[in-house]
Design an enzyme around this catalytic site. Sequence first.
Site, PDB file in Angstrom:
ATOM      1  N   CYS A  75       0.774  -1.165   0.017  1.00 65.06           N
ATOM      2  CA  CYS A  75       0.085  -0.068   0.216  1.00 65.06           C
ATOM      3  C   CYS A  75       0.827   1.337   0.186  1.00 65.06           C
ATOM      4  O   CYS A  75       1.347   1.575   0.929  1.00 65.06           O
ATOM      5  CB  CYS A  75      -0.840  -0.047   1.352  1.00 65.06           C
ATOM      6  SG  CYS A  75      -1.966   1.550   1.228  1.00 65.06           S
ATOM      7  N   GLU A  94      -4.452  -8.950   1.552  1.00 66.70           N
ATOM      8  CA  GLU A  94      -3.721  -8.669   2.801  1.00 66.70           C
ATOM      9  C   GLU A  94      -2.825  -7.524   2.845  1.00 66.70           C
ATOM     10  O   GLU A  94      -2.298  -7.344   1.757  1.00 66.70           O
ATOM     11  CB  GLU A  94      -2.765 -10.030   3.048  1.00 66.70           C
ATOM     12  CG  GLU A  94      -2.307 -10.439   4.379  1.00 66.70           C
ATOM     13  CD  GLU A  94      -0.532  -9.752   4.278  1.00 66.70           C
ATOM     14  OE1 GLU A  94       0.052  -9.578   5.181  1.00 66.70           O
ATOM     15  OE2 GLU A  94      -0.382  -9.357   3.234  1.00 66.70           O
ATOM     16  N   ARG A 112       1.794 -10.363  14.912  1.00 66.08           N
ATOM     17  CA  ARG A 112       1.847  -9.914  13.768  1.00 66.08           C
ATOM     18  C   ARG A 112       0.568  -9.697  13.340  1.00 66.08           C
ATOM     19  O   ARG A 112      -0.250 -10.648  12.988  1.00 66.08           O
ATOM     20  CB  ARG A 112       2.669 -10.869  12.789  1.00 66.08           C
ATOM     21  CG  ARG A 112       2.667 -10.364  11.409  1.00 66.08           C
ATOM     22  CD  ARG A 112       3.327 -11.352  10.579  1.00 66.08           C
ATOM     23  NE  ARG A 112       3.871 -10.961   9.135  1.00 66.08           N
ATOM     24  CZ  ARG A 112       5.132 -10.462   8.879  1.00 66.08           C
ATOM     25  NH1 ARG A 112       5.846 -10.086  10.012  1.00 66.08           N
ATOM     26  NH2 ARG A 112       5.314  -9.586   7.875  1.00 66.08           N
ATOM     27  N   ARG A 131      -2.360  -8.284  10.708  1.00 66.81           N
ATOM     28  CA  ARG A 131      -2.566  -7.835   9.493  1.00 66.81           C
ATOM     29  C   ARG A 131      -4.010  -7.705   9.386  1.00 66.81           C
ATOM     30  O   ARG A 131      -4.845  -8.360   9.743  1.00 66.81           O
ATOM     31  CB  ARG A 131      -2.059  -9.014   8.359  1.00 66.81           C
ATOM     32  CG  ARG A 131      -0.532  -8.936   8.690  1.00 66.81           C
ATOM     33  CD  ARG A 131       0.120  -7.694   7.867  1.00 66.81           C
ATOM     34  NE  ARG A 131       1.534  -7.503   7.818  1.00 66.81           N
ATOM     35  CZ  ARG A 131       2.404  -7.165   8.774  1.00 66.81           C
ATOM     36  NH1 ARG A 131       2.089  -6.863   9.833  1.00 66.81           N
ATOM     37  NH2 ARG A 131       3.638  -7.167   8.217  1.00 66.81           N
TER      38      ARG A 131
END
Length: 410
Positions: free
Chosen positions: A154, A201, A244, A246
């Site tokens: 992104c 993702e 983590r 996401r």
Amino acid sequence: MVREYSNIKERLGLVVDKKTTNEMAYLTHYLHNHKNGVSQYFKAPAIEYLTILHRELNIAKEPDFQYYLPIKWDIPFPPRENPKFKFIDLFAGIGGIRLAYQNNGGKCVFSSEWDPYAKKTYEANFGEVPFGDITQISEEFIPDHDILLGGFPCQPFSIAGVSKKNSMGRAHGFLDETQGTLFFDIARIIKHKQPKAFMLENVKNLVSHDKKKTFKVIISTLERLGYNVYFKVLNGKFYVPQNRERIIIVGFKKSIFKGKEGFKFPDPKEYKHSFKDILEPEVDDKYTLSDKLWDYLQSHAKKHKAKGNGFGFGLTDLDGISRTISARYYKDGSEILIPQKDKNPRRLTPRECARLQGFPDEFIIPVSNNQAYKQFGNSVVTPLIQAVAKNLVMEILKINESNQSEISVC
């Protein structure tokens, strides 16, 4: 006669490196897809490339591809024999998302990745060279598929006042809002191919970027393309010993599912992983930090602590879980350091990084340590993606079975 993929590679001198072009992608994609209805996308360029290789290598004329088919895929993760659905793998990296969907019965019919080192790792494990920069590939070239997958980067962008034309020159209407970003390429492919579903993702911060305007445009774009969209921030700590988080975005085609899909994100409540479980028993001393680097990291952390900042190295609790590994891990390993008795801490080995992301030990690491650190830092927690895939694929199979029943009745 069945020929092994490794022998074909050797015979044709196929090497994945910085000079690798799409010709090798055409060839390997055709070898993977010559029987499943999408061969027309790859066959002509693949035959042309094979002819050139034969001439350059002075190989006696062979009847098209018949000399090489069928193939024994002597690679760690061969294609499924009887796949239940087709998917494409965009921004493929080293194949963490592909692995999760293959394990759920899928067949990859197209992959794309721009980084040559990631391509090398991808090919070593899946026997397929991804096509290059997706911004240079027309959506008309993409084969039909059930599910579009993409762990897209992104890039920050401004919603208002976007005027620069996308390199493909295809932005129009509401797609103008995402122009200049890699999400645009996902949008244009979804718009043209209309897959039954998709899964995207990205980093958790995508949700809050630019006061949440970025995420709002992404979701509204997907909805206006005709999809019911679901999203949730998921944490890999329930599947591996790593914190983590996401964002996972899933969509189902409204005209196909009629809003009746029963999809839900996996929702584990506890984790029982220990960081020590992913460690190798014997590790080379080269992974131990030098006195100079260790002194620097301690001094750096002390300065930030005095200023009230939380920056600094992460000395990992071996009975707990680690921080998030990132692509910068190759620089000093500071976010995840392993304490050692009577020694400076050490960084993870590439194999330990792979395990921290949930990759099985048969996953081949054919690149340098620095490249491996970047690749695993950029990848996904594969068992988390596999858990999402299980629930998504369940809905796809319901539709496929329903359509098959209608055909049988007719």
